[in-house]
Design a protein around this motif. Structure first.
Motif, mmCIF file in Angstrom:
data_model
loop_
_atom_site.group_PDB
_atom_site.id
_atom_site.type_symbol
_atom_site.label_atom_id
_atom_site.label_comp_id
_atom_site.label_asym_id
_atom_site.label_seq_id
_atom_site.Cartn_x
_atom_site.Cartn_y
_atom_site.Cartn_z
ATOM 1 N N ASP A 40 1.432 -1.088 -0.244
ATOM 2 C CA ASP A 40 0.157 -0.232 0.047
ATOM 3 C C ASP A 40 0.656 1.030 -0.081
ATOM 4 O OD1 ASP A 40 -2.295 -1.314 -0.231
ATOM 5 O OD2 ASP A 40 -2.552 -1.282 1.840
ATOM 6 N N GLU A 41 1.738 1.050 0.677
ATOM 7 C CA GLU A 41 2.952 2.623 0.552
ATOM 8 C C GLU A 41 3.567 2.779 -0.558
ATOM 9 O OE1 GLU A 41 5.218 -1.381 1.349
ATOM 10 O OE2 GLU A 41 3.375 -0.782 2.387
ATOM 11 N N GLU A 42 3.130 2.125 -1.772
ATOM 12 C CA GLU A 42 4.069 1.935 -3.049
ATOM 13 C C GLU A 42 3.726 3.223 -3.898
ATOM 14 O OE1 GLU A 42 7.125 -0.520 -4.104
ATOM 15 O OE2 GLU A 42 6.739 -2.016 -1.999
ATOM 16 N N ILE A 43 1.848 2.118 -3.492
ATOM 17 C CA ILE A 43 0.643 2.953 -4.600
ATOM 18 C C ILE A 43 0.525 4.068 -4.667
ATOM 19 C CG2 ILE A 43 -1.574 2.454 -5.817
ATOM 20 C CD1 ILE A 43 0.616 0.054 -5.494
ATOM 21 N N PRO A 44 1.099 5.265 -5.250
ATOM 22 C CA PRO A 44 0.921 6.840 -5.641
ATOM 23 C C PRO A 44 -0.734 7.133 -5.015
ATOM 24 C CG PRO A 44 1.491 6.025 -7.718
ATOM 25 C CD PRO A 44 1.372 4.556 -6.370
ATOM 26 N N PHE A 45 -1.022 6.646 -5.726
ATOM 27 C CA PHE A 45 -2.885 7.153 -6.051
ATOM 28 C C PHE A 45 -3.494 5.372 -6.598
ATOM 29 C CE2 PHE A 45 -0.317 7.998 -9.805
ATOM 30 C CZ PHE A 45 -0.877 7.391 -10.906
ATOM 31 N N GLU A 46 -4.963 6.200 -6.737
ATOM 32 C CA GLU A 46 -5.756 5.485 -6.945
ATOM 33 C C GLU A 46 -6.159 5.570 -8.645
ATOM 34 O OE1 GLU A 46 -7.846 3.074 -5.497
ATOM 35 O OE2 GLU A 46 -6.114 3.285 -3.482
ATOM 36 N N ILE A 47 -6.065 4.294 -8.987
ATOM 37 C CA ILE A 47 -6.261 4.317 -10.982
ATOM 38 C C ILE A 47 -8.090 3.271 -10.526
ATOM 39 C CG2 ILE A 47 -4.326 3.601 -11.353
ATOM 40 C CD1 ILE A 47 -4.524 0.872 -10.993
ATOM 41 N N PRO A 48 -8.821 2.965 -11.557
ATOM 42 C CA PRO A 48 -9.806 2.653 -12.554
ATOM 43 C C PRO A 48 -9.838 1.295 -12.013
ATOM 44 C CG PRO A 48 -8.932 4.509 -13.948
ATOM 45 C CD PRO A 48 -7.828 4.231 -13.109
ATOM 46 N N ASN A 49 -10.964 0.582 -12.282
ATOM 47 C CA ASN A 49 -11.178 -0.530 -11.468
ATOM 48 C C ASN A 49 -10.560 -1.687 -12.551
ATOM 49 O OD1 ASN A 49 -11.926 -0.026 -8.763
ATOM 50 N ND2 ASN A 49 -14.102 0.069 -9.883
ATOM 51 N N ASP A 50 -10.090 -1.619 -14.159
ATOM 52 C CA ASP A 50 -10.027 -2.419 -14.389
ATOM 53 C C ASP A 50 -9.020 -1.765 -15.407
ATOM 54 O OD1 ASP A 50 -10.533 0.386 -15.977
ATOM 55 O OD2 ASP A 50 -11.303 -0.077 -17.687
ATOM 56 N N TRP A 51 -7.903 -1.236 -14.740
ATOM 57 C CA TRP A 51 -6.649 -0.973 -14.705
ATOM 58 C C TRP A 51 -5.497 -1.667 -13.767
ATOM 59 C CZ3 TRP A 51 -5.205 4.565 -15.649
ATOM 60 C CH2 TRP A 51 -5.680 5.780 -16.964
ATOM 61 N N GLY A 52 -4.612 -2.058 -14.319
ATOM 62 C CA GLY A 52 -3.922 -2.677 -12.751
ATOM 63 C C GLY A 52 -2.355 -2.226 -13.040
ATOM 64 N N TRP A 53 -1.494 -2.517 -11.652
ATOM 65 C CA TRP A 53 0.015 -2.122 -11.272
ATOM 66 C C TRP A 53 0.688 -3.103 -11.579
ATOM 67 C CZ3 TRP A 53 0.731 2.694 -9.969
ATOM 68 C CH2 TRP A 53 -0.765 3.551 -9.819
ATOM 69 N N ILE A 54 1.708 -3.187 -11.934
ATOM 70 C CA ILE A 54 3.167 -3.627 -12.708
ATOM 71 C C ILE A 54 4.063 -3.298 -12.275
ATOM 72 C CG2 ILE A 54 3.189 -3.503 -15.043
ATOM 73 C CD1 ILE A 54 3.510 -6.506 -15.133
ATOM 74 N N ARG A 55 5.208 -3.688 -11.923
ATOM 75 C CA ARG A 55 7.023 -3.153 -12.200
ATOM 76 C C ARG A 55 7.138 -2.963 -12.893
ATOM 77 N NH1 ARG A 55 8.103 -2.215 -6.752
ATOM 78 N NH2 ARG A 55 7.121 -3.484 -5.371
ATOM 79 N N LEU A 56 7.719 -2.099 -13.697
ATOM 80 C CA LEU A 56 8.282 -1.281 -14.730
ATOM 81 C C LEU A 56 9.590 -2.917 -15.213
ATOM 82 C CD1 LEU A 56 8.386 0.500 -16.922
ATOM 83 C CD2 LEU A 56 10.334 1.582 -15.652
#
Length: 80
Positions: free
Chosen positions: A46-62
């Motif tokens: 959680d501390e690495e996530i800078p902001f919320e994104i839409p539900n149909d998007w996802g986070w991934i390491r570069l």
């Protein structure tokens, strides 16, 4: 899109064209928190996530989308 990337990567691994990533990770949301699964370890990020994104998007390491050319591993980006 991320599932498509994972599927294509699995096909290339099974054909022997690339090697399996020993440090493969997957970021997902559960119980209003973000977690990253690396092998058998699951960590709250959680501390690495800078902001919320839409539900149909996802986070991934570069580094999971491209080769590492010196960027920091802590960078997390989103894709559609």
């Amino acid at each position: 899109m991320l599932e498509h990337i994972r599927d294509e990567k699995a096909k290339l691994i099974s054909k022997g064209k690339i090697k399996k990533d020993k440090n493969e990770s997957m970021i997902y949301r559960r119980d209003n928190s973000y977690y990253e699964k690396c092998g058998s370890k699951i960590l709250c990020i959680d501390e690495e996530i800078p902001f919320e994104i839409p539900n149909d998007w996802g986070w991934i390491r570069l580094g999971k989308l491209t080769y590492n050319h010196g960027q920091k591993n802590q960078i997390v980006i989103f894709v559609i």
